[in-house]
Design an enzyme around this catalytic site. Structure first.
Site, PDB file in Angstrom:
ATOM      1  N   SER A 183      -8.250   2.859   0.833  1.00  0.00           N
ATOM      2  CA  SER A 183      -7.831   2.264  -0.433  1.00  0.00           C
ATOM      3  C   SER A 183      -8.855   2.576  -1.526  1.00  0.00           C
ATOM      4  O   SER A 183      -9.113   3.753  -1.798  1.00  0.00           O
ATOM      5  CB  SER A 183      -7.622   0.761  -0.241  1.00  0.00           C
ATOM      6  OG  SER A 183      -6.875   0.195  -1.289  1.00  0.00           O
ATOM      7  N   ASP A 203       3.474   0.784   3.577  1.00  0.00           N
ATOM      8  CA  ASP A 203       2.455   0.342   2.618  1.00  0.00           C
ATOM      9  C   ASP A 203       3.119  -0.198   1.356  1.00  0.00           C
ATOM     10  O   ASP A 203       3.915   0.479   0.716  1.00  0.00           O
ATOM     11  CB  ASP A 203       1.547   1.528   2.267  1.00  0.00           C
ATOM     12  CG  ASP A 203       0.262   1.103   1.569  1.00  0.00           C
ATOM     13  OD1 ASP A 203       0.271   0.072   0.887  1.00  0.00           O
ATOM     14  OD2 ASP A 203      -0.750   1.825   1.715  1.00  0.00           O
ATOM     15  N   HIS A 235      -0.623  -1.175   4.726  1.00  0.00           N
ATOM     16  CA  HIS A 235      -1.744  -0.651   3.961  1.00  0.00           C
ATOM     17  C   HIS A 235      -3.012  -0.529   4.803  1.00  0.00           C
ATOM     18  O   HIS A 235      -3.974   0.095   4.370  1.00  0.00           O
ATOM     19  CB  HIS A 235      -2.009  -1.573   2.769  1.00  0.00           C
ATOM     20  CG  HIS A 235      -2.999  -1.030   1.786  1.00  0.00           C
ATOM     21  ND1 HIS A 235      -2.851   0.199   1.155  1.00  0.00           N
ATOM     22  CD2 HIS A 235      -4.181  -1.538   1.321  1.00  0.00           C
ATOM     23  CE1 HIS A 235      -3.867   0.408   0.354  1.00  0.00           C
ATOM     24  NE2 HIS A 235      -4.696  -0.620   0.436  1.00  0.00           N
TER      25      HIS A 235
END
Length: 308
Positions: free
Chosen positions: A88, A222, A250
């Site tokens: 991320s 996600d 995610h």
């Protein structure tokens, strides 16, 4: 280091693997895979400044600042080169690290990474709005926080795709009870996101990945950063190895830790570490400068085309 406490885990032996967590998380996000990776690698999993047990000062929370901090950390630990793996927001830091310090980077692994397109969940964009700090202060008061955290965890157990990652969101929400943590996160987000979405992108520098092995891993479900950004990576860096994991959100490293660790190991085992050449880097820069820069990537192959 530089007057601030930096928390990190170091375990295992072998080639160095630097694990960079996402926004609002800390090194514990990697706990499901650390032991498996440490059987073959020296694993370094820090809490980025402003997160976890690391200090949360008024400081430089840009991706470039974080990349500098990671360069200093691995130098402090006596490590010359790393395969850098970022999840991320940590993926954006990993890309910046590889860009700023190619001579220190052997490979790049991006996990549901920022920096591959503008779209991002509205919840993250909301952090940049006026009054966020004050509102979240009210939402993290003891009674309210406990009810909210329990509700998020309950929703995560429904099995619905839309609630897949809410158990992890509950932990991030709980960490915001610390005003210093909230302030640090606000500075981080404002450096990379505005009301229209992500600001920082690798699109204009993607051609530089030609000189470095790169893998991209994403969860098909996600809801934080769309899985189609994995296709963006395939379009921007045709040499990248792209893996999309079914029934994962995610945090694919938490949803399927054994498969995730196997994918990382197979990627490292089957690729030669990058070797930095100033002359080659110069040629890439000159060639890239002569070409039209890559703008927003939207017309890309369907993500099923890059699923292994």
């Amino acid at each position: 280091m530089h007057g601030h406490r930096r928390a990190y885990v170091r375990t295992g032996s072998g080639p160095a693997l630097l694990l960079l967590h996402g926004l609002g998380c800390d090194h514990t996000t990697w706990e499901p895979v650390i032991d498996a990776l440490a059987r073959r690698y020296t694993v370094i999993a820090p809490d980025l400044l402003g997160h976890g047990l690391s200090d949360k000062p008024r400081a430089d929370y840009s991706v470039g600042g974080y990349a500098n901090g990671m360069r200093d950390l691995v130098t402090y630990l006596g490590i010359d080169k790393v395969t850098v793996l970022g999840h991320s927001f940590g993926g954006g830091v990993a890309m910046q690290f590889a860009y700023q310090f190619p001579e220190r980077t052997e490979r790049l692994v991006l996990v549901a990474s920022g920096g591959l397109g503008p779209e991002v969940t509205p919840a993250i964009r909301a952090i940049t709005t006026p009054g966020f700090h004050q509102v979240l202060g009210l939402l993290t008061l003891p009674g309210v926080r406990h009810v909210g955290r329990a509700g998020l965890r309950a929703l995560s157990r429904t099995g619905l795709r839309a609630t897949h990652d809410l158990d992890e969101v509950a932990e991030i929400y709980d960490s915001f009870k610390d005003p210093a943590a909230r302030a640090a996160i606000r500075h981080v987000v404002r450096a990379v996101v505005d009301w229209r979405g992500q600001i920082v992108t690798m699109a204009d520098r993607a051609y530089l990945t030609e000189a470095m092995p790169m893998a991209v891993i994403w969860g098909r479900d996600d809801r934080v950063i769309p899985v189609r950004h994995a296709s963006n990576a395939a379009a921007l860096a045709p040499g990248a190895r792209v893996e999309v994991i079914a029934d994962a959100g995610h945090f694919p490293h938490k949803d399927h830790p054994q498969r995730f660790a196997k994918l990382v190991h197979e990627f490292i085992r089957s690729t030669e570490p990058a070797t930095y050449s100033r002359a080659r880097f110069r040629r890439l820069l000159r060639a890239g400068g002569e070409a039209a820069p890559v703008r927003a990537v939207r017309s890309v192959p369907d993500v099923s085309d890059v699923t292994a």
